[in-house]
Design an enzyme around this catalytic site. Structure first.
Site, PDB file in Angstrom:
ATOM      1  N   GLU A 130       1.598  13.555   1.124  1.00 27.16           N
ATOM      2  CA  GLU A 130       2.162  12.562   0.215  1.00 27.16           C
ATOM      3  C   GLU A 130       2.282  13.142  -1.190  1.00 27.16           C
ATOM      4  O   GLU A 130       1.412  13.884  -1.641  1.00 27.16           O
ATOM      5  CB  GLU A 130       1.266  11.311   0.193  1.00 27.16           C
ATOM      6  CG  GLU A 130       1.191  10.618   1.548  1.00 27.16           C
ATOM      7  CD  GLU A 130       0.401   9.312   1.516  1.00 27.16           C
ATOM      8  OE1 GLU A 130      -0.050   8.879   0.431  1.00 27.16           O
ATOM      9  OE2 GLU A 130       0.244   8.723   2.604  1.00 27.16           O
ATOM     10  N   GLU A 196       9.171   5.653   1.740  1.00 26.96           N
ATOM     11  CA  GLU A 196       8.506   4.401   2.139  1.00 26.96           C
ATOM     12  C   GLU A 196       8.650   3.335   1.074  1.00 26.96           C
ATOM     13  O   GLU A 196       8.385   3.563  -0.116  1.00 26.96           O
ATOM     14  CB  GLU A 196       7.012   4.672   2.417  1.00 26.96           C
ATOM     15  CG  GLU A 196       6.270   3.399   2.839  1.00 26.96           C
ATOM     16  CD  GLU A 196       4.918   3.635   3.485  1.00 26.96           C
ATOM     17  OE1 GLU A 196       4.560   4.804   3.757  1.00 26.96           O
ATOM     18  OE2 GLU A 196       4.210   2.631   3.734  1.00 26.96           O
TER      19      GLU A 196
HETATM   20  O1  KIV Z   1       0.631   7.100   8.320  1.00 27.45           O
HETATM   21  C1  KIV Z   1       1.743   6.694   8.676  1.00 27.45           C
HETATM   22  O2  KIV Z   1       1.903   6.024   9.706  1.00 27.45           O
HETATM   23  C2  KIV Z   1       2.882   7.023   7.844  1.00 27.45           C
HETATM   24  C3  KIV Z   1       4.160   6.295   8.135  1.00 27.45           C
HETATM   25  C4  KIV Z   1       4.106   4.974   7.484  1.00 27.45           C
HETATM   26  C5  KIV Z   1       5.350   7.064   7.708  1.00 27.45           C
HETATM   27  O3  KIV Z   1       2.773   7.780   6.937  1.00 27.45           O
END
Ligand code: KIV
Length: 299
Positions: A130, A196
């Protein structure tokens, strides 16, 4: 000796193996990319056999299967354990694993070591981290270390204490920032970027600004692909779904009904039936029946 156990490739596998290049080709051909999370062998098998392009072992497993209230407590060992289980099932899809909070934040050396474990020990084909411009140098280092990286910007759940669970990119300036983040990740070598919880317009602008594919979750239909959490798709969470979730099945209702039916059959003495019981071979049965009742009852 390899720790990764792959199932034999089945004749029924419908399509060729998905790679980072396939995702790029899909973007160029305007063919939407399908992606879902999976955290265990049996669901990963279903997802892969259904022909989904990308399977993500997301750190959302913290909430979906481990009962945490955020992704923050999820550990490397938990992620590796689930990634290995998913690896044993996935033959077709590109397998991506989330690097958990704290596993790539303290030093580049530790980030490379942890990312390497996902690829080498757990069989992932890419890792997801991220962050935007603040992670570009790390994405570049991982890429140069032959580790494929998927970026993740917009609402980044590992930043919950800083930004909350709120839609991001709600102003022109915020969208400019997201575009700069996405372009920095692309320049650093990311193979795709998850977007997201951002306005549809932002999803469209970021997608148009990149050569690599965007995979949206709450980022509108202009993204190059879509991802959902498997447990949201089939209603296994029990929580109120986010606006972007579409429920395609009600597994909670189905499973609850099955459990109640089973309990009622056990209580009513109708499970197991004779047909669900094992039986002695004829000779052993005759021998047993020939014994005196007292002896028989002692056995
Ligand atoms: O952890 C997860 O499931 C994710 C998705 C929301 C893309 O990062």
């Amino acid at each position: 000796m390899s720790l990764i156990q792959l199932p034999p490739r089945e004749e029924s596998v419908p399509a060729p193996k998905i790679t980072a290049q396939t995702l790029l080709d899909r973007k160029q051909a305007h063919q939407p990319i399908t992606a879902l999370t999976a955290y265990d062998y049996s669901t990963a098998r279903l997802v892969d056999q259904a022909g989904i392009d990308m399977v993500l072992v997301g750190d959302s497993l913290g909430m979906a299967v481990l009962g945490y209230d955020s992704t923050l407590p999820v550990t490397m060992e938990e992620m590796l354990h689930h990634t290995r289980a998913v690896r044993r099932a996935v033959r077709h899809a590109l397998l991506v694993a989330d690097m958990p909070f704290g596993s790539y934040h303290s030093s580049t050396g530790e980030a490379i070591a942890n990312a390497t474990r996902f690829i080498k020990d757990a069989g992932a084909e890419a890792v997801k981290i991220e962050g935007g411009r603040n992670r570009a140098a790390l994405v570049s280092t991982l890429t140069q270390s032959e580790i494929a990286v998927v970026g993740h910007i917009g609402l980044t759940p590992q930043s919950v204490h800083r930004i909350g669970y709120r839609v991001q990119g709600k102003s022109a300036a915020a969208i400019d920032d997201l575009i700069a983040d996405a372009q920095a990740l692309e320049a650093a070598g990311a193979i795709a970027i998850v977007l997201e919880c951002i306005p549809r317009e932002a999803g469209g602008l970021i997608t148009a600004a990149l050569a690599i594919p965007t995979i949206g979750i709450g980022a509108g239909p202009e993204c190059d692909g879509q991802i959902l959490v498997f447990h949201d798709l089939v209603n296994l969470t029990g929580a109120t779904p986010a606006k972007f979730v579409r429920r395609y099945a009600d597994a909670s209702a189905l499973i609850t009904e099955a459990i109640q039916h089973y309990a009622s059959d056990v209580r009513g003495g109708t499970f197991p039936a004779d047909a669900e019981s094992y039986h002695l071979p004829r000779e052993a049965s005759s021998e047993l029946l020939a014994r005196e009742p007292l002896k028989r009852s002692r056995r």
